[in-house]
Each structure stands twice: as C-alpha cells, then as structure tokens.
Write a protein that holds these residues in place. Structure first.
Motif, PDB file in Angstrom:
ATOM      1  N   PHE A  61       0.799  -1.218   0.000  1.00  0.00           N
ATOM      2  CA  PHE A  61       0.000   0.000   0.000  1.00  0.00           C
ATOM      3  C   PHE A  61       0.833   1.270   0.000  1.00  0.00           C
ATOM      4  N   ARG A  62       2.050   1.211   0.534  1.00  0.00           N
ATOM      5  CA  ARG A  62       2.880   2.407   0.632  1.00  0.00           C
ATOM      6  C   ARG A  62       4.330   2.009   0.819  1.00  0.00           C
ATOM      7  N   MET A  63       5.233   2.986   0.610  1.00  0.00           N
ATOM      8  CA  MET A  63       6.651   2.705   0.827  1.00  0.00           C
ATOM      9  C   MET A  63       7.382   3.970   1.245  1.00  0.00           C
ATOM     10  N   ILE A  64       8.455   3.784   2.015  1.00  0.00           N
ATOM     11  CA  ILE A  64       9.376   4.866   2.337  1.00  0.00           C
ATOM     12  C   ILE A  64      10.559   4.740   1.391  1.00  0.00           C
ATOM     13  N   VAL A  65      10.926   5.851   0.733  1.00  0.00           N
ATOM     14  CA  VAL A  65      12.051   5.850  -0.190  1.00  0.00           C
ATOM     15  C   VAL A  65      13.078   6.898   0.219  1.00  0.00           C
ATOM     16  N   ASP A  66      14.340   6.566   0.017  1.00  0.00           N
ATOM     17  CA  ASP A  66      15.450   7.483   0.230  1.00  0.00           C
ATOM     18  C   ASP A  66      15.719   8.178  -1.096  1.00  0.00           C
ATOM     19  N   VAL A  67      15.820   9.516  -1.102  1.00  0.00           N
ATOM     20  CA  VAL A  67      15.857  10.273  -2.352  1.00  0.00           C
ATOM     21  C   VAL A  67      16.842  11.445  -2.281  1.00  0.00           C
ATOM     22  N   PRO A  68      17.273  11.964  -3.450  1.00  0.00           N
ATOM     23  CA  PRO A  68      18.115  13.155  -3.478  1.00  0.00           C
ATOM     24  C   PRO A  68      17.332  14.466  -3.428  1.00  0.00           C
ATOM     25  N   VAL A  69      16.095  14.472  -3.937  1.00  0.00           N
ATOM     26  CA  VAL A  69      15.262  15.674  -3.965  1.00  0.00           C
ATOM     27  C   VAL A  69      13.911  15.324  -3.327  1.00  0.00           C
ATOM     28  N   VAL A  70      13.603  15.948  -2.198  1.00  0.00           N
ATOM     29  CA  VAL A  70      12.378  15.644  -1.454  1.00  0.00           C
ATOM     30  C   VAL A  70      11.225  16.481  -1.986  1.00  0.00           C
ATOM     31  N   GLY A  71      10.114  15.823  -2.269  1.00  0.00           N
ATOM     32  CA  GLY A  71       8.940  16.542  -2.728  1.00  0.00           C
ATOM     33  C   GLY A  71       8.132  17.097  -1.572  1.00  0.00           C
ATOM     34  N   LYS A  72       6.918  17.570  -1.876  1.00  0.00           N
ATOM     35  CA  LYS A  72       6.036  18.145  -0.867  1.00  0.00           C
ATOM     36  C   LYS A  72       4.861  17.215  -0.605  1.00  0.00           C
ATOM     37  N   VAL A  73       4.352  17.245   0.616  1.00  0.00           N
ATOM     38  CA  VAL A  73       3.186  16.438   0.966  1.00  0.00           C
ATOM     39  C   VAL A  73       2.029  16.788   0.034  1.00  0.00           C
ATOM     40  N   GLY A  74       1.405  15.755  -0.506  1.00  0.00           N
ATOM     41  CA  GLY A  74       0.290  15.941  -1.427  1.00  0.00           C
ATOM     42  C   GLY A  74       0.681  15.928  -2.885  1.00  0.00           C
ATOM     43  N   GLU A  75       1.991  16.035  -3.189  1.00  0.00           N
ATOM     44  CA  GLU A  75       2.433  16.031  -4.585  1.00  0.00           C
ATOM     45  C   GLU A  75       2.302  14.650  -5.197  1.00  0.00           C
ATOM     46  N   ARG A  76       1.998  14.631  -6.475  1.00  0.00           N
ATOM     47  CA  ARG A  76       1.920  13.384  -7.226  1.00  0.00           C
ATOM     48  C   ARG A  76       3.319  13.014  -7.714  1.00  0.00           C
ATOM     49  N   VAL A  77       3.646  11.751  -7.631  1.00  0.00           N
ATOM     50  CA  VAL A  77       4.958  11.242  -8.028  1.00  0.00           C
ATOM     51  C   VAL A  77       4.769  10.065  -8.970  1.00  0.00           C
ATOM     52  N   THR A  78       5.570  10.012 -10.018  1.00  0.00           N
ATOM     53  CA  THR A  78       5.652   8.822 -10.855  1.00  0.00           C
ATOM     54  C   THR A  78       6.956   8.127 -10.526  1.00  0.00           C
ATOM     55  N   SER A  79       6.898   6.870 -10.148  1.00  0.00           N
ATOM     56  CA  SER A  79       8.107   6.132  -9.772  1.00  0.00           C
ATOM     57  C   SER A  79       8.186   4.825 -10.535  1.00  0.00           C
ATOM     58  N   TYR A  80       9.418   4.315 -10.649  1.00  0.00           N
ATOM     59  CA  TYR A  80       9.621   3.043 -11.331  1.00  0.00           C
ATOM     60  C   TYR A  80      10.693   2.242 -10.595  1.00  0.00           C
ATOM     61  N   PHE A  81      10.424   0.974 -10.356  1.00  0.00           N
ATOM     62  CA  PHE A  81      11.370   0.057  -9.735  1.00  0.00           C
ATOM     63  C   PHE A  81      11.436  -1.201 -10.585  1.00  0.00           C
ATOM     64  N   GLN A  82      12.648  -1.638 -10.884  1.00  0.00           N
ATOM     65  CA  GLN A  82      12.807  -2.794 -11.763  1.00  0.00           C
ATOM     66  C   GLN A  82      12.090  -4.010 -11.203  1.00  0.00           C
ATOM     67  N   ASP A  83      12.055  -4.140  -9.875  1.00  0.00           N
ATOM     68  CA  ASP A  83      11.423  -5.312  -9.251  1.00  0.00           C
ATOM     69  C   ASP A  83       9.910  -5.167  -9.098  1.00  0.00           C
ATOM     70  N   PHE A  84       9.402  -3.924  -9.177  1.00  0.00           N
ATOM     71  CA  PHE A  84       7.980  -3.702  -8.927  1.00  0.00           C
ATOM     72  C   PHE A  84       7.221  -3.118 -10.111  1.00  0.00           C
ATOM     73  N   GLY A  85       7.935  -2.435 -11.009  1.00  0.00           N
ATOM     74  CA  GLY A  85       7.266  -1.756 -12.102  1.00  0.00           C
ATOM     75  C   GLY A  85       7.005  -0.289 -11.787  1.00  0.00           C
ATOM     76  N   GLU A  86       6.069   0.310 -12.537  1.00  0.00           N
ATOM     77  CA  GLU A  86       5.782   1.740 -12.387  1.00  0.00           C
ATOM     78  C   GLU A  86       4.599   1.963 -11.459  1.00  0.00           C
ATOM     79  N   PHE A  87       4.679   3.034 -10.674  1.00  0.00           N
ATOM     80  CA  PHE A  87       3.591   3.415  -9.782  1.00  0.00           C
ATOM     81  C   PHE A  87       3.249   4.887  -9.981  1.00  0.00           C
ATOM     82  N   GLN A  88       1.978   5.195  -9.846  1.00  0.00           N
ATOM     83  CA  GLN A  88       1.540   6.558  -9.600  1.00  0.00           C
ATOM     84  C   GLN A  88       1.321   6.660  -8.095  1.00  0.00           C
ATOM     85  N   CYS A  89       1.882   7.689  -7.481  1.00  0.00           N
ATOM     86  CA  CYS A  89       1.886   7.772  -6.026  1.00  0.00           C
ATOM     87  C   CYS A  89       1.560   9.188  -5.568  1.00  0.00           C
TER      88      CYS A  89
END
Length: 225
Positions: A61-89
């Motif tokens: 349902f959710r994940m914590i990610v370590d990142v170089p640029v932190v977004g803002k609460v409520g922002e939409r993110v497109t992410s991709y992981f080779q083991d999981f595929g693409e997510f809209q978050c």
C-alpha cells in the motif's frame, strides 16, 4: 519472516498516513533501487527530470524511499522500480532525505506485490547469494554525500551504487560529461550520463575497505550567528 496480510487492509482509497503510523504497520524492510519524477522539476529541454531513489520499507500500500530531492506532501509522483514496475503515487509525509508514498494499485496488483515482497525478503536474507564479480558495485548503508567542484562549490547528492573504480550519482546539480569533481574525498571525472543521474570514474582505484569512509561526507554544520 515478515509477511503482509492483505486482509488487514481496506480496498478503499488510502488516506494520507504519517511515517510513525506506517512504522506500526506490517511491512518489509527491503532495499530496491528505482527512479522517480516530481511535477516541478524539468531539464534544460523542458523534459521532466528523473532522479534515483531506493526503498527502505515497503508494503503493498505504501513505501518509504530514500531520495536526493524531497517533494512536498500531497504532490503526485511517478516512480519506477525494476522489481515492482511503475507506480503513480502521492507523497503523504516527508523525511530529511526521503518521503512516504501512497501507492495506487488494483486489488490484483496488490496481491502480486505482497507475494513479490515476501520473495525479495527471502532473497535478501539468503547468505548463499554472493556477488563475486571483481570490482562489483554495491549499495552503501549511507545514501547521501557531497559533490565538490573545481570552483569549490558543494552539492548534496544521492549514491546509487559504488565500486572501487567509480560511483553512480543522482543529484539536483547536473554536470556535463568530463566535469572534474570529488565525491566525498574521492576525486574523479563524470564519464557517462543516464536517465536519473551520472557515473563518475575515480582518478585512482580505491580500496574497498576504505571506500565508504572516503566517499561519504556529511553537510557542514551551520555557523552560529
């Protein structure tokens, strides 16, 4: 072994959750590399920039990610992981160098995700799976360090992976190929660009035993007024 019980969750829209609440939920501590894009970040050609990221704690349902640029609460993110595929978050909470993302998935994909997480945790704990390749790349425990350029300017960056010969970096600063710089205390040169970062080849091959100590540098403490 941690398993994720899908029956404990509702299939309705997930409300934004705090990090503290997520840490009390059933999830898997697993490290998977990926990439993400934020709606406010574009390159010089007007294309949406992507940055590297790495999971720290994941559920279907959710994940914590370590990142170089932190977004803002409520922002939409497109992410991709080779083991999981693409997510809209959607970002539900932020940390100093990461954020908590709410994952949008169908019921069927959540079931698949649960099985995938259980398999990844088994693989991660299997001591028989060894990387024997010479100069093998590895992911350091500390993900963040500093780039220092020839003019003395300093830029925080995210370590994708590292070997005794070089390091892959994701950073807000986007240096051209050929740029001389130091990653922590290791001097090198940008030799290649890729979608979510760039590769630096060290001027001298480093000792694996000393590599993490040399490459990781914390930001300088702010001076008192």
């Amino acid at each position: 072994m941690t398993t994720v019980d899908l029956r404990k969750h509702s299939e309705t829209t997930i409300a934004l959750m705090s990090v503290a609440e997520f840490l009390r939920q059933r999830a898997v501590e697993v490290t998977v590399s990926g990439s993400y894009s934020l709606p406010r970040w574009y390159d010089c050609e007007g294309k949406l920039r992507t940055f590297a990221c790495r999971t720290k704690r994941v559920s279907p349902f959710r994940m914590i990610v370590d990142v170089p640029v932190v977004g803002k609460v409520g922002e939409r993110v497109t992410s991709y992981f080779q083991d999981f595929g693409e997510f809209q978050c959607t970002i539900s909470a932020t940390l100093k160098a990461g954020f908590l993302m709410e994952l949008e998935m169908t019921r069927a994909r959540r079931a698949w995700m649960s099985e995938k997480l259980t398999w990844l945790e088994k693989k991660q704990k299997d001591a028989s799976v060894l990387e024997l390749r010479r100069d093998a790349r590895f992911v350091p425990q500390v993900s963040h360090t500093l780039l220092t350029l020839a003019d003395g300017s300093i830029h925080p960056c995210f370590i994708i992976d590292v070997s005794t010969a070089g390091v892959a970096i994701s950073c807000e600063y986007d240096p051209p190929v050929g740029t001389a710089l130091a990653v922590g205390a290791c001097v090198g040169r940008v030799i290649r660009k890729f979608d979510n970062g760039f590769a630096v080849k060290f001027a001298e091959k480093q000792s694996r035993d000393d590599l993490v100590r040399l490459i990781v540098r914390a930001p300088p403490l702010a001076q008192s007024a």
